[in-house]
Motif scaffolding. Sequence first.
Motif, mmCIF file in Angstrom:
data_model
loop_
_atom_site.group_PDB
_atom_site.id
_atom_site.type_symbol
_atom_site.label_atom_id
_atom_site.label_comp_id
_atom_site.label_asym_id
_atom_site.label_seq_id
_atom_site.Cartn_x
_atom_site.Cartn_y
_atom_site.Cartn_z
ATOM 1 N N LEU A 1 39.720 44.788 38.015
ATOM 2 C CA LEU A 1 41.084 45.196 38.882
ATOM 3 C C LEU A 1 41.185 43.941 39.759
ATOM 4 O O LEU A 1 42.153 43.518 40.325
ATOM 5 C CB LEU A 1 40.820 46.456 39.655
ATOM 6 N N ARG A 2 39.798 43.634 40.547
ATOM 7 C CA ARG A 2 39.881 42.538 41.530
ATOM 8 C C ARG A 2 40.367 41.114 40.865
ATOM 9 O O ARG A 2 41.315 40.318 41.554
ATOM 10 C CB ARG A 2 38.746 42.235 42.113
ATOM 11 N N ALA A 3 39.831 40.888 39.968
ATOM 12 C CA ALA A 3 40.310 39.520 38.905
ATOM 13 C C ALA A 3 41.603 39.613 38.560
ATOM 14 O O ALA A 3 42.524 38.681 39.003
ATOM 15 C CB ALA A 3 39.466 39.515 37.727
ATOM 16 N N ALA A 4 42.325 40.657 38.037
ATOM 17 C CA ALA A 4 43.504 40.610 37.675
ATOM 18 C C ALA A 4 44.392 40.679 39.052
ATOM 19 O O ALA A 4 45.648 40.035 39.178
ATOM 20 C CB ALA A 4 43.885 42.069 37.248
ATOM 21 N N TYR A 5 44.183 41.511 40.273
ATOM 22 C CA TYR A 5 44.987 41.242 41.387
ATOM 23 C C TYR A 5 44.773 39.910 41.980
ATOM 24 O O TYR A 5 45.866 39.243 42.318
ATOM 25 C CB TYR A 5 44.544 42.301 42.436
ATOM 26 N N SER A 6 43.920 39.168 42.077
ATOM 27 C CA SER A 6 43.637 37.742 42.429
ATOM 28 C C SER A 6 44.281 36.837 41.536
ATOM 29 O O SER A 6 44.900 35.814 41.986
ATOM 30 C CB SER A 6 42.340 37.382 43.083
ATOM 31 N N GLY A 7 44.328 36.960 40.274
ATOM 32 C CA GLY A 7 44.577 35.834 39.310
ATOM 33 C C GLY A 7 46.000 36.160 38.759
ATOM 34 O O GLY A 7 46.276 35.249 37.924
#
Length: 126
Positions: free
Chosen positions: A25-31
Motif C-alpha cells: 500500500l505504501r509503495a502504491a501510494y508513493s509510486g
Amino acid sequence: MSNPHKGRTGLDRILRAAGYSWAGLRAAYSGESAFRQEVWLMVLATPLAFWLGQGWVEVALLIGSLLLVLIVELLNSGIEAAIDRVGFELHDLSKRAKDLASAAVMLALLLAGGVWAAAAYHRFIA
C-alpha cells in the motif's frame, strides 16, 4: 521441490503477510499517481456515501464500489511492475497485459460511477 519462503505458519505468517500488505500500500501510494488520486477520492467520498446512501446496503455499495477501484488499481500496478521487470522493450504480449489491466481499472471506475449515479438518482429524483 518446496519453496523456502513458504515455511511460516501461525501468527508469524499473519504478521509478515500484514507487513507485506502494508508495504504494498505504501509503495502504491508513493509510486502510483492514479492510486493516490483514487485514495483521495475515496477519502473525500466516504463521508458523502453516508449522507447519500439510504440505508446500510446503499452505503456499503457506494463505499464498496470505490474500494473495488483501489483493488483493481493495485492489481493493475502489480501487472505493470511485473511487465517492466521483464524488460522495457516493446512486445505485443506486454502491451496486451498492460492494456487489459488498464481496461479492468476503467470498468471498475465505470461501475463506481454507475453505482454513485444510481444512488444520487434514487435520493434526489425517484
